[in-house]
Design a protein around this motif. Sequence first.
Motif, PDB file in Angstrom:
ATOM      1  N   LEU A 145       1.143  -1.300   0.054  1.00 24.50           N
ATOM      2  CA  LEU A 145       0.160   0.401   0.549  1.00 24.50           C
ATOM      3  C   LEU A 145       1.331   0.967   0.415  1.00 24.50           C
ATOM      4  N   SER A 146       0.393   1.959  -1.271  1.00 18.29           N
ATOM      5  CA  SER A 146       1.144   3.414  -1.107  1.00 18.29           C
ATOM      6  C   SER A 146       1.548   4.159   0.440  1.00 18.29           C
ATOM      7  N   ASP A 147       2.410   4.572   0.930  1.00 14.61           N
ATOM      8  CA  ASP A 147       2.935   5.220   2.413  1.00 14.61           C
ATOM      9  C   ASP A 147       2.511   7.007   2.019  1.00 14.61           C
ATOM     10  N   LYS A 148       1.722   7.582   0.574  1.00 11.54           N
ATOM     11  CA  LYS A 148       2.029   8.802   0.730  1.00 11.54           C
ATOM     12  C   LYS A 148       0.966   9.588   2.298  1.00 11.54           C
ATOM     13  N   GLN A 149       0.014   8.490   2.279  1.00  8.54           N
ATOM     14  CA  GLN A 149      -0.619   9.161   3.206  1.00  8.54           C
ATOM     15  C   GLN A 149      -0.438   7.871   4.475  1.00  8.54           C
ATOM     16  N   PHE A 150      -0.622   8.092   5.760  1.00  6.20           N
ATOM     17  CA  PHE A 150      -0.283   8.033   6.650  1.00  6.20           C
ATOM     18  C   PHE A 150      -0.584   8.238   7.923  1.00  6.20           C
ATOM     19  N   VAL A 151      -1.080   7.422   8.920  1.00  6.71           N
ATOM     20  CA  VAL A 151      -1.246   7.858  10.465  1.00  6.71           C
ATOM     21  C   VAL A 151      -0.533   6.746  11.071  1.00  6.71           C
ATOM     22  N   TYR A 152      -0.279   7.045  12.366  1.00  7.37           N
ATOM     23  CA  TYR A 152       0.312   6.756  13.849  1.00  7.37           C
ATOM     24  C   TYR A 152      -0.611   6.001  14.209  1.00  7.37           C
ATOM     25  N   LEU A 153      -0.338   4.786  14.749  1.00  6.48           N
ATOM     26  CA  LEU A 153      -1.598   3.827  15.463  1.00  6.48           C
ATOM     27  C   LEU A 153      -0.901   3.063  16.534  1.00  6.48           C
ATOM     28  N   HIS A 154      -2.057   3.151  17.836  1.00  6.40           N
ATOM     29  CA  HIS A 154      -1.093   2.200  19.229  1.00  6.40           C
ATOM     30  C   HIS A 154      -1.794   1.911  19.562  1.00  6.40           C
ATOM     31  N   SER A 155      -1.804   0.488  20.335  1.00  7.01           N
ATOM     32  CA  SER A 155      -2.493   0.208  20.954  1.00  7.01           C
ATOM     33  C   SER A 155      -1.981  -0.926  21.829  1.00  7.01           C
ATOM     34  N   THR A 156      -2.783  -0.001  23.683  1.00  5.30           N
ATOM     35  CA  THR A 156      -2.083  -0.992  24.784  1.00  5.30           C
ATOM     36  C   THR A 156      -2.028  -1.791  24.717  1.00  5.30           C
TER      37      THR A 156
END
Length: 304
Positions: free
Chosen positions: A152-163
Amino acid sequence: MKPNNVFISHSSKDKLFADKLVKDLTKVGVPVWYDKFDIQLGDSIPGKINEGISNSKHFIIILSKNATNSKWVNEELNAALIKQINLTGTFIIPLLLEDCDVPPLLSHRAFADFRKDYKIGIDEILKFFGKDNEALNEIGDKILYPWPDFTLSDKQFVYLHSTRFDKFFRMSCDLSWTINQTIEYITSTLNLPWSKELPEFGMRWSFSYGLIYNQDSLSLSQKLSDSKIDVGAVLNLRINGTYEDLLENKSKDIWEEGVFYDIAPRMLNDSFLNDLENNVIRENRGILNQERLRVIANMCFKHV
């Protein structure tokens, strides 16, 4: 060996450009692994390169006609791709020095463009590191991992976290996705369970997922963009769990993140107490208070 942040993969024919890039990165405090400095006379070249990739968080590949025809550069890229797939934390940063045949697995990736202006290219690389540092400052003392789906293209991205699995990802995405589509993509890519049996604890767990942004739970039908989520936003993946007690055959809603539930202890049936297998299960469980149940539930995510 002290771990380095950035491995520089390049053709020896592009050494002058690589020298300048390394000088500018080190000038602003970015440590690098560079063959000119890190391979000494008498060292095993393949061994040192493999060590360099293993100890690097980022992998910059200088793409040029020389590089795409280089066996060494292609081998280094393959090693970095495998490391990214295995969730061990290598970010691949393509750098385009000139028009060339970009490797298919990198053709859809965002790249730093040095073709016309060196300053534009170096600013793009430093911006990449800057966004990562901002996200890490927001989430706290975490290690940042690349997203394992490099198709998947990484031109759009977010940061993701889960405990639940306590990893912080730089996740490629499409901001036109709904929250529901995003959750389906996350669970599929990370192979997160919707249900999982833990026979050693006599439990069958069921999980539900949601996304939180700026401490607000997001509606499943909303689009990421409509939720004011932009490139580089930090999202939390909320994972709620319930378990079915296979010994008592009763379902218990035991926790929701941030909420405490009192759990009444229940005695096992006398017939089970005489059964060796169920005695082992009871020993494995220990005292089923909130923290113990949280630990057991998190075992369902230890593969992440």
